[in-house]
Each structure stands twice: as C-alpha cells, then as structure tokens.
Write a protein that holds these residues in place. Sequence first.
Motif, PDB file in Angstrom:
ATOM      1  N   ASP A  13       9.009 116.613   4.314  1.00  0.00           N
ATOM      2  CA  ASP A  13       9.543 114.834   4.380  1.00  0.00           C
ATOM      3  C   ASP A  13      10.171 115.253   2.653  1.00  0.00           C
ATOM      4  OD1 ASP A  13       9.410 112.132   5.272  1.00  0.00           O
ATOM      5  OD2 ASP A  13       9.628 112.280   3.478  1.00  0.00           O
ATOM      6  N   ALA A  15      11.558 112.589   0.924  1.00  0.00           N
ATOM      7  CA  ALA A  15      11.365 111.311   0.121  1.00  0.00           C
ATOM      8  C   ALA A  15       9.644 112.281  -0.744  1.00  0.00           C
ATOM      9  CB  ALA A  15      11.378 110.218   1.167  1.00  0.00           C
ATOM     10  N   VAL A  16       8.882 112.073   0.844  1.00  0.00           N
ATOM     11  CA  VAL A  16       7.674 112.524  -0.039  1.00  0.00           C
ATOM     12  C   VAL A  16       7.482 113.323  -0.309  1.00  0.00           C
ATOM     13  CG1 VAL A  16       5.397 113.088   0.771  1.00  0.00           C
ATOM     14  CG2 VAL A  16       6.728 111.697   2.562  1.00  0.00           C
ATOM     15  N   ALA A  19       8.413 112.501  -4.008  1.00  0.00           N
ATOM     16  CA  ALA A  19       7.060 111.630  -4.667  1.00  0.00           C
ATOM     17  C   ALA A  19       5.891 112.220  -5.109  1.00  0.00           C
ATOM     18  CB  ALA A  19       7.197 110.575  -3.717  1.00  0.00           C
ATOM     19  N   LEU A  23       4.636 113.088  -8.502  1.00  0.00           N
ATOM     20  CA  LEU A  23       3.388 112.488  -8.769  1.00  0.00           C
ATOM     21  C   LEU A  23       2.487 113.419  -9.760  1.00  0.00           C
ATOM     22  CD1 LEU A  23       1.334 110.306  -9.122  1.00  0.00           C
ATOM     23  CD2 LEU A  23       0.099 111.108  -6.543  1.00  0.00           C
ATOM     24  N   LYS A 105      -3.576 110.815   3.569  1.00  0.00           N
ATOM     25  CA  LYS A 105      -2.065 110.169   3.155  1.00  0.00           C
ATOM     26  C   LYS A 105      -2.293 108.593   3.194  1.00  0.00           C
ATOM     27  CE  LYS A 105       2.037 113.026   4.525  1.00  0.00           C
ATOM     28  NZ  LYS A 105       2.454 113.225   5.096  1.00  0.00           N
ATOM     29  N   PRO A 106      -1.127 107.701   2.294  1.00  0.00           N
ATOM     30  CA  PRO A 106      -1.111 108.421   0.902  1.00  0.00           C
ATOM     31  C   PRO A 106      -2.465 108.242   0.330  1.00  0.00           C
ATOM     32  CG  PRO A 106      -0.952 105.705   1.625  1.00  0.00           C
ATOM     33  CD  PRO A 106      -0.851 106.494   2.416  1.00  0.00           C
ATOM     34  N   ALA A 109      -3.927 108.560  -6.688  1.00  0.00           N
ATOM     35  CA  ALA A 109      -3.093 109.177  -7.506  1.00  0.00           C
ATOM     36  C   ALA A 109      -3.922 109.479  -8.254  1.00  0.00           C
ATOM     37  CB  ALA A 109      -2.296 108.696  -8.438  1.00  0.00           C
TER      38      ALA A 109
ATOM     39  N   HIS B 149       3.336 108.226  12.075  1.00  0.00           N
ATOM     40  CA  HIS B 149       3.419 109.437  11.413  1.00  0.00           C
ATOM     41  C   HIS B 149       4.382 109.277  11.211  1.00  0.00           C
ATOM     42  CE1 HIS B 149       4.130 112.661  10.166  1.00  0.00           C
ATOM     43  NE2 HIS B 149       5.095 113.141  10.843  1.00  0.00           N
ATOM     44  N   ASN B 152       3.718 106.045   7.955  1.00  0.00           N
ATOM     45  CA  ASN B 152       2.882 106.775   6.900  1.00  0.00           C
ATOM     46  C   ASN B 152       3.618 107.072   5.747  1.00  0.00           C
ATOM     47  OD1 ASN B 152       0.462 106.656   5.756  1.00  0.00           O
ATOM     48  ND2 ASN B 152      -0.215 108.700   6.812  1.00  0.00           N
ATOM     49  N   GLN B 153       4.756 108.025   6.349  1.00  0.00           N
ATOM     50  CA  GLN B 153       5.740 108.865   5.509  1.00  0.00           C
ATOM     51  C   GLN B 153       6.452 108.205   4.862  1.00  0.00           C
ATOM     52  OE1 GLN B 153       4.367 111.730   6.113  1.00  0.00           O
ATOM     53  NE2 GLN B 153       6.168 112.831   6.074  1.00  0.00           N
ATOM     54  N   PRO B 154       7.481 107.400   4.601  1.00  0.00           N
ATOM     55  CA  PRO B 154       7.316 106.357   3.723  1.00  0.00           C
ATOM     56  C   PRO B 154       6.903 105.252   2.716  1.00  0.00           C
ATOM     57  CG  PRO B 154       8.236 105.391   5.681  1.00  0.00           C
ATOM     58  CD  PRO B 154       7.776 107.012   6.651  1.00  0.00           C
ATOM     59  N   THR B 156       4.058 106.288   2.513  1.00  0.00           N
ATOM     60  CA  THR B 156       3.376 108.130   1.065  1.00  0.00           C
ATOM     61  C   THR B 156       4.356 107.881  -0.285  1.00  0.00           C
ATOM     62  OG1 THR B 156       2.034 108.904   2.841  1.00  0.00           O
ATOM     63  CG2 THR B 156       2.646 110.215   0.553  1.00  0.00           C
ATOM     64  N   ALA B 157       5.596 108.438   0.216  1.00  0.00           N
ATOM     65  CA  ALA B 157       6.489 108.198  -0.440  1.00  0.00           C
ATOM     66  C   ALA B 157       6.838 107.127  -1.622  1.00  0.00           C
ATOM     67  CB  ALA B 157       8.223 108.853  -0.496  1.00  0.00           C
ATOM     68  N   ASN B 160       3.894 107.146  -4.002  1.00  0.00           N
ATOM     69  CA  ASN B 160       3.343 108.352  -4.460  1.00  0.00           C
ATOM     70  C   ASN B 160       4.288 108.109  -5.726  1.00  0.00           C
ATOM     71  OD1 ASN B 160       1.912 109.225  -3.699  1.00  0.00           O
ATOM     72  ND2 ASN B 160       2.501 111.225  -2.718  1.00  0.00           N
ATOM     73  N   TYR B 161       5.594 107.592  -5.450  1.00  0.00           N
ATOM     74  CA  TYR B 161       6.768 106.835  -6.268  1.00  0.00           C
ATOM     75  C   TYR B 161       5.958 106.434  -7.385  1.00  0.00           C
ATOM     76  CZ  TYR B 161      10.311 110.085  -4.316  1.00  0.00           C
ATOM     77  OH  TYR B 161      11.439 110.646  -4.072  1.00  0.00           O
ATOM     78  N   GLN B 163       3.132 105.099  -8.448  1.00  0.00           N
ATOM     79  CA  GLN B 163       2.037 106.188  -9.053  1.00  0.00           C
ATOM     80  C   GLN B 163       2.682 107.143 -10.121  1.00  0.00           C
ATOM     81  OE1 GLN B 163      -2.190 106.235  -6.920  1.00  0.00           O
ATOM     82  NE2 GLN B 163      -0.899 107.075  -5.452  1.00  0.00           N
ATOM     83  N   VAL B 191      -0.671 100.932   0.295  1.00  0.00           N
ATOM     84  CA  VAL B 191      -1.391 101.611   0.777  1.00  0.00           C
ATOM     85  C   VAL B 191      -2.276 100.805   1.792  1.00  0.00           C
ATOM     86  CG1 VAL B 191      -4.589 102.260  -0.330  1.00  0.00           C
ATOM     87  CG2 VAL B 191      -2.602 103.453  -1.102  1.00  0.00           C
ATOM     88  N   ALA B 194      -0.783 101.092   4.609  1.00  0.00           N
ATOM     89  CA  ALA B 194      -1.219 102.118   5.158  1.00  0.00           C
ATOM     90  C   ALA B 194      -2.302 102.421   6.156  1.00  0.00           C
ATOM     91  CB  ALA B 194      -1.608 103.772   4.149  1.00  0.00           C
ATOM     92  N   ASP B 195      -3.085 101.404   5.607  1.00  0.00           N
ATOM     93  CA  ASP B 195      -4.684 100.996   6.779  1.00  0.00           C
ATOM     94  C   ASP B 195      -4.621 100.690   8.193  1.00  0.00           C
ATOM     95  OD1 ASP B 195      -6.116 102.684   4.200  1.00  0.00           O
ATOM     96  OD2 ASP B 195      -6.775 100.503   3.124  1.00  0.00           O
ATOM     97  N   GLN B 198      -3.562 103.238   9.888  1.00  0.00           N
ATOM     98  CA  GLN B 198      -5.114 103.926  10.221  1.00  0.00           C
ATOM     99  C   GLN B 198      -5.623 102.885  11.435  1.00  0.00           C
ATOM    100  OE1 GLN B 198      -5.573 106.721  10.535  1.00  0.00           O
ATOM    101  NE2 GLN B 198      -4.704 107.048   8.266  1.00  0.00           N
ATOM    102  N   ARG B 201      -3.931 103.478  15.322  1.00  0.00           N
ATOM    103  CA  ARG B 201      -3.854 105.165  15.107  1.00  0.00           C
ATOM    104  C   ARG B 201      -5.694 105.164  15.848  1.00  0.00           C
ATOM    105  NH1 ARG B 201      -1.352 109.689  13.881  1.00  0.00           N
ATOM    106  NH2 ARG B 201      -1.326 108.360  11.236  1.00  0.00           N
TER     107      ARG B 201
END
Lengths: 122, 363
Positions: A13, A15-16, A19, A23, A105-106, A109, B149, B152-154, B156-157, B160-161, B163, B191, B194-195, B198, B201
């Motif tokens: 992916d 974007a992932v 990012a 990080l 995931k996510p 950090a 799924h 969760n990808q965006p 995560t992005a 992470n961005y 952080q 997060v 995302a929980d 989870q 799921r």
Amino acid sequence: VRPVPHILLVEDDPAVSDATRMLLMAGGCRVSTAAGAHEAERIAAAGGIDAVVTDYLLEGDCSGVQMVDRLRHRCGALKAIMITGDPSAAARELRRDQHTRLLSKPVRAEEFLSVLRELLDD
Amino acid sequence: VPYSSPELRSLLDAAIDAVVVLDCNGRIEAFSPAAQGLFGYASDEVLGRHFTVLLPGDRPRRRDARALEHGVRRLMARGRELEGLRHDGTVFPAFASVARMAGAPPRYVAFIRDLTERRHSQRNQELLERLMRMTRLATVGEMAAGVAHELNQPLTAIANYAQAGDRLLAAVADAPPDVRGVLQRITAQAVRAADVIQRLRALVSPPSSRELTDVNLLIEEVGGLIRSDAQAHQVSYRLELGRDLPTIEADRVQLQQVLLNLFHNAVESFGNGAFTGREVVVHSARAGSELEICVTDNGPGVSAAMVPRLFHPFSTSKTGGTGLGLAVSQTIVRAHQGSLTHIPNRPTGAIFCIRLPLASNAP
C-alpha cells in the motif's frame, strides 16, 4: 557512535509504505522500500540490509512469513518485523524464532522503534 | 366383471392419482393404471387381495369390516399422509383420501398420490435455506474482514504520518509546542478507530463445527441443488466421485456452501456464449495425504486480468456480483487447513480445486 541501520520496508500500500518510511527515518534509520516479494528479494540480494519490516499480507499468494523465509534462504540470517492487521491469524503461522517479531497494525512508534533497536542490538 | 363399463373404465384410466376400489371387507376390487404404476403390481396380481398388501409394517391389522369402517373414517374428508409399500418392497410417502361409494354393502374408493418428489424438493428447499443462511453469515463476515483491512490501511498511514511528524518536530528547537500535542492526538484517534475495527473482525469470524465427514455424501446431499442450478443454465454436469475415500474432519454445511459456490460460478461462466457441450464436472479423489474436490468447466475460463485478484474480496467479473463468493470460499477452506486454487482448463475453462487434509485417524 551507532551506525545508521539500513531497513528494507516491504509494503504494497503506497500510503502505508510512505508513512512507515517517514516514521523509520524519523527514528534514525535508512530505508529502502519494496512493493512486493520480488522487488524485496532483488534489493536484499544487493546486500547491506540490517532488518526487514514487512506487512504480513502481501499482494499475490505470498505471505510476509514466506517472503522472509525466502530472503533468509538467499541472504542468510535476517532480522524481521512482521506487521499485521489481524494478529491472531498471523500468530498461528509464525514460528517462534528469536530474529522475528510480530506487531499489530497500526504500530505505536515507541514500541516499534524500541523493538527494532532490540532486534538490531541482539 | 365389475368396473368393466366403458365410462367407469375411462374414469379409472384417466385419473392421475392412483385409484383403488375396496369391497366392504377391504379386498381390492379395482386397481387403476396409475395405481399399477405407483405400486408396481399388475392389476390381476392384487385383485381380490386385502388392501394391507399396499401398506408397510408387519404388525397384525384387524381385517374385519368394522376396523375398515373405522380406518376409512379417518381418511375421509381431508385425507392424510401415510406410507405406501411397493411390490419391490420399497416404501414411499403418499397422500391418501377415501370416499364411501353409494350402495349396500358399502364399497370404498381410495385416491393415493405419490409424495416422493414433493418430499425431495422440500428437503432441497430446507437445505438451500440452511446454506443461504450460512452464506449470508459468511458473506457479512467476509465483508467486515474486507472493510476492516481496507480501512486499517489508511488508518495506519494516518497514525504513522502523525507519529513521524511528532518525532521530526521533537528534533526542532523552536517548534510550536501545541503542534506535537495535536499530532499525538491524531495518532491516538487513528489507533482508537483501528481498535474498533479489530473488535469487529473478532465478532464476525464464523463459528464452525467439525465432524468426521464422507466427502461423497457431502456432495450427494447437494445433488438436487446442483441439478437444478445446471438445468436453469442449460449446462450438463457429471459427478465423478472417487471410491472408498477416507473421511475428513469438516464443517459439512460450510464445505457444501463452497462447493455450490464453485459450481454456480462454473455454470454462470458460460453466460450466453455459444460453447458446444457446456459441461461441468465435480470430481472427488484422494491425492496423497489430502482429499481433492475439483469443479471443472469448459467455459471461457478466468480472464488473465482477473487471475491475480481472483480470491480478493470485492473483486468480481460478474455484473451484480459482490466479489465475495470466492473470498468466502477460500476463507472457509483455509479454516479447514486446506487450500482452494484455480487452474486454467485446456483448451478453455477453469478448474477450481479444494484440497483438504485427511482426518488424523484416516488410513
């Protein structure tokens, strides 16, 4: 002075991938990225990789576990962090081994970077 | 000879239901052609015999006129379901009604309808409903897993961005202090979302019950559904079931759902195209330490563009398809420690192969 670790990030992916790359770089790593198993094998074959960070589910019929197995077969011992959105499914496939860690995931950090440091220092 | 008048004869001959006339003692006086077909007796084999020859069970029955009168009363008016006994000893479900004919001594006429076909279609209907219920559940589960799924990808992005931004700012001496707090809150919320995903799921993963299963029985149980699906699409089909196959541990209904899904995909793949000899083959065999069920068609096959995404949720080549059928099927087969694969058929068509491990105590 600790050398800058070189991380191979495998994530399909965009974007992932971007990012996570940022990080890792903010955490003091050098990062090479691959979108799939084949590209990852090519990069790893060139050498100089300290650890691989990969999504557990990759495009196509290859899981992160299988890809890491292949990389280790070709390039010798390689430290690896698997990142997965579905830890219960991934944990079933993942054999216990001291060079591999599983994160959900996510990632947080702090946890991610400290697990990576421990793995590299081991 | 009674019932030899042409009017009565043609009445008996024309009746679709079996018609049996009894005298006041329950002896058979007339036996219509439909009755001969249903029970497998020629008329002269049963004329004069007591009607109980047409009923199963060997418990003694009272054969006097009063018992007959009593029995008839129960069957009069609305009739009821009972079992009939054929000449060859087989028992079949039937619906019977009786009327008393005018005159003295009384005579009785019984109308008997074969319910075998109706029972079959009832059973198929029940099976179909159970499978549909399972399919709906599994489809919802697959959809939730797919959405989980994809979302969760965006997330995560985003996390992470945020952080990464927080860490980059930490290294800047005169960074505005509030901004790091904002980035940390963005991370926390991503997060949190995302929980939720989870938990969703975990909630929808389908329950499954395992039992020792004969694969051929599993296939034959849905034989009626397979037949009607094939007929509806004007496709012929064959079952090639291996003999003496070992058992597997499986959730029978889930695997039937997979099989019907593969079969339905196969018959639908022909579309309106002119394929000569449109045929689907369902085949079962042992393959080493595994059991194999393959569904093979000679239709157009899977397009090269579709192959890499074939088992992904939401990918479909059908108009109106959800793109969940094969994803659900693969999830089910994998939950059985098996594999579901696609192989192109030669010269055209597709083969979908389910491979399942044998039960641990299988020979």
